[in-house]
Design a protein around this motif. Structure first.
Motif, PDB file in Angstrom:
ATOM      1  N   TYR A  10       0.832  -1.205   0.000  1.00  0.00           N
ATOM      2  CA  TYR A  10       0.000   0.000   0.000  1.00  0.00           C
ATOM      3  C   TYR A  10       0.868   1.256   0.000  1.00  0.00           C
ATOM      4  O   TYR A  10       0.595   2.199  -0.756  1.00  0.00           O
ATOM      5  CB  TYR A  10      -0.947  -0.003   1.203  1.00  0.00           C
ATOM      6  N   LEU A  11       1.915   1.286   0.800  1.00  0.00           N
ATOM      7  CA  LEU A  11       2.810   2.456   0.816  1.00  0.00           C
ATOM      8  C   LEU A  11       3.391   2.716  -0.575  1.00  0.00           C
ATOM      9  O   LEU A  11       3.558   3.875  -0.975  1.00  0.00           O
ATOM     10  CB  LEU A  11       3.940   2.264   1.824  1.00  0.00           C
ATOM     11  N   LYS A  12       3.686   1.644  -1.304  1.00  0.00           N
ATOM     12  CA  LYS A  12       4.235   1.788  -2.658  1.00  0.00           C
ATOM     13  C   LYS A  12       3.241   2.432  -3.620  1.00  0.00           C
ATOM     14  O   LYS A  12       3.655   3.026  -4.622  1.00  0.00           O
ATOM     15  CB  LYS A  12       4.694   0.427  -3.169  1.00  0.00           C
ATOM     16  N   THR A  13       1.953   2.357  -3.320  1.00  0.00           N
ATOM     17  CA  THR A  13       0.961   3.005  -4.187  1.00  0.00           C
ATOM     18  C   THR A  13       0.871   4.499  -3.921  1.00  0.00           C
ATOM     19  O   THR A  13       0.228   5.224  -4.684  1.00  0.00           O
ATOM     20  CB  THR A  13      -0.458   2.389  -4.014  1.00  0.00           C
ATOM     21  N   GLN A  14       1.499   4.961  -2.865  1.00  0.00           N
ATOM     22  CA  GLN A  14       1.402   6.354  -2.437  1.00  0.00           C
ATOM     23  C   GLN A  14       2.682   7.118  -2.745  1.00  0.00           C
ATOM     24  O   GLN A  14       3.211   7.846  -1.925  1.00  0.00           O
ATOM     25  CB  GLN A  14       1.091   6.428  -0.931  1.00  0.00           C
ATOM     26  N   GLN A  15       3.172   6.949  -3.934  1.00  0.00           N
ATOM     27  CA  GLN A  15       4.404   7.614  -4.346  1.00  0.00           C
ATOM     28  C   GLN A  15       4.030   8.869  -5.040  1.00  0.00           C
ATOM     29  O   GLN A  15       4.304   9.798  -5.300  1.00  0.00           O
ATOM     30  CB  GLN A  15       5.245   6.706  -5.237  1.00  0.00           C
TER      31      GLN A  15
END
Length: 118
Positions: free
Chosen positions: A113-118
């Motif tokens: 999920y963090l990787k989708t928030q770039q």
């Protein structure tokens, strides 16, 4: 023979598919993090937008602990796994008040999920 090989390959890959990261599940887990973190603004904790790949302790406008600023860490997947499992174990002296997430699958989902928030 082909069917046997294909079947064997699928049997070997099935456990890997079950371990795949799930960003949607990670988004649900992030609800716990929202008490301190957001995407796009600092709060009690730093803004997490663009975290993956960023050097630890460098997001502008947040007052990090000296321990985190001096850690030399970069938030790649391996480092995030260690951090999310035990922040104070990875960086003694961090200000982050979080005991850690012990379930490896949940950690992987949260990172997805963090990787989708770039």
């Amino acid at each position: 023979m082909r069917q046997f090989i294909l079947g064997a390959a699928l049997a070997l890959l099935a456990p890997l598919a079950a371990q795949a990261q799930d960003a949607a599940a990670g988004e649900k887990l992030f609800a716990q993090c929202k008490a301190c973190h957001a995407f796009g603004k600092n709060g009690v904790g730093p803004d997490l937008k663009g975290t993956v790949g960023r050097k630890a302790g460098t997001h502008e406008g947040y007052n990090y602990s000296a321990a985190l600023k001096d850690s030399g860490l970069t938030w790649d997947e391996a480092t995030l796994h260690k951090w999310l499992a035990n922040p104070k174990g990875l960086v003694p002296g961090t200000k982050m008040i979080y005991a850690g997430l012990k379930d490896e699958k949940k950690v992987s989902d949260l990172i997805a999920y963090l990787k989708t928030q770039q």
